[in-house]
Every structure is written in structure tokens, then in C-alpha cells.
Motif scaffolding. Structure first.
Motif, PDB file in Angstrom:
ATOM      1  N   LEU A  19       0.892  -1.170   0.000  1.00  0.00           N
ATOM      2  CA  LEU A  19       0.000   0.000   0.000  1.00  0.00           C
ATOM      3  C   LEU A  19       0.929   1.220   0.000  1.00  0.00           C
ATOM      4  O   LEU A  19       1.608   1.500   0.993  1.00  0.00           O
ATOM      5  CB  LEU A  19      -0.900  -0.002   1.238  1.00  0.00           C
ATOM      6  N   LEU A  24      -2.662   5.799  -0.999  1.00  0.00           N
ATOM      7  CA  LEU A  24      -3.384   6.481   0.098  1.00  0.00           C
ATOM      8  C   LEU A  24      -3.886   7.857  -0.330  1.00  0.00           C
ATOM      9  O   LEU A  24      -4.922   8.319   0.150  1.00  0.00           O
ATOM     10  CB  LEU A  24      -2.477   6.593   1.330  1.00  0.00           C
ATOM     11  N   MET A  27      -7.259   7.619  -1.325  1.00  0.00           N
ATOM     12  CA  MET A  27      -8.236   7.159  -0.320  1.00  0.00           C
ATOM     13  C   MET A  27      -8.605   8.249   0.684  1.00  0.00           C
ATOM     14  O   MET A  27      -9.728   8.300   1.168  1.00  0.00           O
ATOM     15  CB  MET A  27      -7.653   5.941   0.426  1.00  0.00           C
ATOM     16  N   ILE A  46       0.201  -4.926   3.331  1.00  0.00           N
ATOM     17  CA  ILE A  46      -1.136  -5.224   3.827  1.00  0.00           C
ATOM     18  C   ILE A  46      -1.475  -6.682   3.509  1.00  0.00           C
ATOM     19  O   ILE A  46      -1.359  -7.121   2.353  1.00  0.00           O
ATOM     20  CB  ILE A  46      -2.193  -4.286   3.167  1.00  0.00           C
ATOM     21  N   SER A 146      -3.881  -3.774   9.884  1.00  0.00           N
ATOM     22  CA  SER A 146      -4.896  -3.230   8.965  1.00  0.00           C
ATOM     23  C   SER A 146      -6.306  -3.594   9.411  1.00  0.00           C
ATOM     24  O   SER A 146      -7.269  -2.931   9.027  1.00  0.00           O
ATOM     25  CB  SER A 146      -4.646  -3.732   7.543  1.00  0.00           C
ATOM     26  N   VAL A 149      -7.500  -0.590  11.544  1.00  0.00           N
ATOM     27  CA  VAL A 149      -7.266   0.759  11.027  1.00  0.00           C
ATOM     28  C   VAL A 149      -8.482   1.242  10.240  1.00  0.00           C
ATOM     29  O   VAL A 149      -9.040   0.499   9.439  1.00  0.00           O
ATOM     30  CB  VAL A 149      -6.005   0.780  10.125  1.00  0.00           C
ATOM     31  N   ASP A 150      -8.869   2.481  10.494  1.00  0.00           N
ATOM     32  CA  ASP A 150      -9.955   3.121   9.758  1.00  0.00           C
ATOM     33  C   ASP A 150      -9.330   3.798   8.525  1.00  0.00           C
ATOM     34  O   ASP A 150      -8.641   4.824   8.659  1.00  0.00           O
ATOM     35  CB  ASP A 150     -10.635   4.154  10.670  1.00  0.00           C
ATOM     36  N   TYR A 151      -9.576   3.227   7.356  1.00  0.00           N
ATOM     37  CA  TYR A 151      -8.949   3.766   6.143  1.00  0.00           C
ATOM     38  C   TYR A 151      -9.658   5.016   5.603  1.00  0.00           C
ATOM     39  O   TYR A 151      -9.457   5.391   4.453  1.00  0.00           O
ATOM     40  CB  TYR A 151      -8.782   2.662   5.093  1.00  0.00           C
ATOM     41  N   THR A 152     -10.462   5.654   6.489  1.00  0.00           N
ATOM     42  CA  THR A 152     -10.949   6.996   6.145  1.00  0.00           C
ATOM     43  C   THR A 152     -10.331   8.027   7.100  1.00  0.00           C
ATOM     44  O   THR A 152     -10.610   9.217   6.985  1.00  0.00           O
ATOM     45  CB  THR A 152     -12.495   7.087   6.231  1.00  0.00           C
ATOM     46  N   ARG A 154      -7.141   9.864   8.071  1.00  0.00           N
ATOM     47  CA  ARG A 154      -5.785  10.120   7.554  1.00  0.00           C
ATOM     48  C   ARG A 154      -4.737  10.196   8.653  1.00  0.00           C
ATOM     49  O   ARG A 154      -3.541  10.040   8.400  1.00  0.00           O
ATOM     50  CB  ARG A 154      -5.770  11.402   6.726  1.00  0.00           C
ATOM     51  N   CYS A 157      -4.265   6.063   9.233  1.00  0.00           N
ATOM     52  CA  CYS A 157      -4.164   5.018   8.192  1.00  0.00           C
ATOM     53  C   CYS A 157      -2.860   5.074   7.411  1.00  0.00           C
ATOM     54  O   CYS A 157      -2.484   4.081   6.786  1.00  0.00           O
ATOM     55  CB  CYS A 157      -5.376   5.040   7.270  1.00  0.00           C
TER      56      CYS A 157
END
Ligand code: UT7
Length: 334
Positions: A19, A24, A27, A46, A146, A149-152, A154, A157
Motif C-alpha cells: 500500500l 493512500l 483514499m 497489507i 490493517s 485501522v480506519d482507512y478513512t 488520515r 491510516c
């Protein structure tokens, strides 16, 4: 005759999937420039959906056992350090790893000390071995970070990645191979600096947990940063002074890989030369309990780590917890 603990072998596993910072950028509202400048991280690994923490731990463990020259039947204790166990909270990931690698009828348990988990586990391995209770301890640090982790978000993530590292710690009567010293400590008054609020007895799994995203890691980044620099520096000064070792005598300074700026600040405060400091944060990000064994494996596999060379480990993480260790590498080099 006195019995000591020795660091006999190392192994690691990093998932193939990368990743990158540019991924990112698509995202969340971030840039490669910000991430590199503030953290030194360029990419992280990941794990695929079907890969669990125990899968990665088992792969690292198999390599460490093979490099130790021992048989699986020689391992008499399995410890897994993780904050992303396969299950919250039973069975332990150590039990599952033991089964996956074909070790049965030995004691196995997990340790929860966040990023300090691997070095915490080394303190336990040392105590078991020096008391004569165990001879060969398999210590694993494994994280599918992962998964929490909240991939919204920043602010978190961009930092974390997945992976695993493992070591075989064995009894020896040769003092030159022995762990020189190891310190571990904690201060729960900073518990809210790094926290995954749910599921747990405070916030059991429910709709509120999902609605408020309480199952993801939350971090007071800047406060943690400042405390990390202070604590890591003090911890290293203490262990070096206690053992009358000068920083220049350290062959490999292997700090927890959370942020290049933290590593640089601590390294500079101690007067470490660049060639002494081990860096993997740029390619793996922060892999929590797996960070230090993955870094040791990195220098082992690149031929930089030789038998008898002194390693200084230094780590800091949620809890808050921290630990440091002076350990000669007692493994045979391939
Ligand atoms: O492994 C366990 C221990 N963990 C650590 O040691 C981590 C410690 N903390 C850190 O590494 C750093 O604090 C971070 C990398 C998390 C953040 O760096 P910072 O220099 O402390 O930044 P900051 O949190 O003070 O944020 C500065 C700005 C903020 O914007 P404003 O309020 O100044 O407008 C953030 O919103 O940077 C913003 N920001 C981002 N901007 C672009 C935060 N994350 C990002 C991002 N991309 N990913």
C-alpha cells in the motif's frame, strides 16, 4: 552452572501486497510529501483478507525455527505478542500458531503490550529460561494491524502496516552469548494516548461500536510523539549507563519503527552514527509488535547481522509501555 538466555535465530514474514503513499492519496486527503516528511514512510504491506495474524506469525516462526537448527519438538514455550489477535480474546493467537506449525503439548500464550510486545516477551523468555523452567522459547510478534485501522482516518491510516517476526530464545551456559540486560516498563495514566476502544468490557461489541467506529485504533499522535522521543532516549541512556556501555560500542541500534523523525531524534540525542541505526519504517510502516523482529530479520537477511554482534533494542507503544534490551546475536549466519 549458571544458565543464560541467548538470541539464537530470527525470521520474519511481510505480506506481498504494497500500500503506497500514492495509493493512500486516492483514499484520504493526504500527500506523499506530507507522509514522507512527517513519518519517513513510503509504503507498507497489507495482508490479504484471508490471511490472519496467526498465518503471518506461523510463517515467521517456521523460518526462525529452521534457522535455529533445532527441531519443533525442542520448543517448550510459545509466546505471541499482538494487539490484533485472530480472536478477541480466545483462543490465543499463540495456541493457533503452535497448531499451524505443528507444535503440540507445550505452554502457549499471548502478550498484550502493543508495540513493546516483542521486547516484553523477551523479558518473559529470559525469566523462564534463567529459572530453568524452559529451554527453547519461540517468541513471535505478529500484527494484522490493517484489521483495526480506519482507512478513512488520515491521521492513522498512513502509519500502520502488517507483518510478523519471530525469534528462538535458547538456554546457554556461554556468558558471551547471554542477554546482557533488558528493561520493561509501563504507565497506564497515558492509556488514552493509543487505544482501540472496542470490543471489550468497557464497550462490548454492539451497533454503537460500529456507528462510532470504536473498533478502530485512535491515537493522540502529537502527544505520543513527544513522549516517545523523551522516553526512548531516557530508556537507552539508562540501560547503557547501567551496563557501562558507550553508544559507539553498539553495532546495531534497532528502535521501534513508528516514525523516522522519532528514530532520528533519539539516534541524534545518543550520538548514534547512521550506520548503527536500523531503518525499515520506509518500507513497512509501523507494524507494532512485529516491528523490531522484522527489523532484526532485515539486517540478518541482508548479511549485516553477524554472530556475536551487540544489538540495542528500544521500543515504545500503547499502554503506554516501553522497553529496551542489550542482546548479542547468538545465531549462526547463513
Ligand atoms: O507505535 C506506537 C507509538 N506511535 C508513535 O510513536 C506515533 C507518534 N506520532 C507520530 O508519529 C506523529 O505525531 C504523526 C505522524 C502521527 C503526526 O505528525 P505530527 O507532526 O505530530 O502532526 P500533527 O498530528 O501535529 O498534525 C499536523 C497537521 C494537522 O493539521 P492542522 O491541524 O495543523 O491543520 C493534521 O490534521 O497535519 C494534519 N495531518 C495530515 N495532513 C496530511 C494529520 N495527518 C495527515 C495526513 N496527511 N495523513
Amino acid at each position: 552452572m549458571a544458565i543464560y538466555a541467548s538470541f539464537r535465530s530470527i525470521g520474519a514474514y511481510a505480506p506481498e501486497k504494497i500500500l503506497s503513499n500514492s495509493d493512500l492519496e486516492k483514499m484520504v486527503d493526504t500527500t506523499d510529501e506530507w507522509i514522507v516528511k512527517r513519518t519517513g514512510i513510503k509504503e507498507r504491506r497489507i495482508a490479504d483478507e484471508h490471511i490472519s495474524t496467526s498465518d503471518m506469525g506461523a510463517m515467521a516462526a517456521n523460518i526462525a525455527i529452521e534457522r535455529s537448527g533445532l527441531g519443533k519438538e525442542d520448543i517448550d514455550l510459545v509466546i505471541c505478542a499482538t494487539v490484533t489477535p485472530d480472536y478477541f480474546n480466545m483462543p490465543s493467537t499463540a495456541c493457533i500458531i503452535s497448531d499451524k506449525i505443528g507444535i503440540s503439548n507445550v505452554q502457549a500464550f499471548d502478550i498484550s503490550a502493543a508495540c513493546s510486545g516483542f521486547v516484553y516477551s523477551l523479558t518473559i523468555a529470559k525469566a523462564f529460561i534463567e529459572s530453568g523452567m524452559k529451554k527453547n522459547v519461540l517468541v513471535i510478534g505478529a500484527e494484522k494491524f490493517s484489521s483495526i485501522v480506519d482507512y478513512t482516518d488520515r491521521s492513522t491510516c498512513v502509519l500502520f502496516g502488517d507483518g510478523a517476526g519471530a525469534a528462538v530464545i535458547s538456554a546457554t551456559t556461554d556468558k558471551s552469548e547471554a542477554f546482557m540486560d533488558i528493561h520493561a516498563s509501563a504507565d497506564g495514566s497515558y492509556a488514552d494516548f493509543l487505544v482501540t476502544p472496542a470490543p471489550g468490557s468497557v464497550h462490548p461489541a454492539n451497533q454503537k461500536m460500529l456507528d462510532e467506529k470504536l473498533n478502530f485504533v485512535q491515537m493522540k499522535g502529537n502527544e505520543t510523539f513527544k513522549l516517545a522521543v523523551k522516553t526512548l532516549t531516557k530508556d537507552v541512556i539508562d540501560i547503557l549507563e547501567t551496563n557501562s556501555i558507550d553508544a559507539s560500542e553498539i553495532k546495531h541500534f534497532i528502535p521501534h519503527q513508528a516514525n523516522y523523525r522519532i528514530i532520528k531524534a533519539v539516534g541524534d540525542a545518543l550520538g548514534m552514527r547512521e550506520d548503527q541505526v536500523v531503518l525499515t519504517v520506509q518500507k513497512y510502516g509501523n507494524t507494532s509488535a512485529a516491528s523490531i523482529p522484522m527489523a532484526i530479520n532485515d539486517i540478518y537477511e541482508s548479511g549485516r547481522l553477524k554472530e556475536g554482534e551487540l544489538m540495542l533494542l528500544d521500543t515504545f507503544g500503547g499502554g503506554l509501555t516501553w522497553a529496551s534490551a542489550l542482546i548479542p546475536f547468538a545465531g549462526k549466519v547463513k
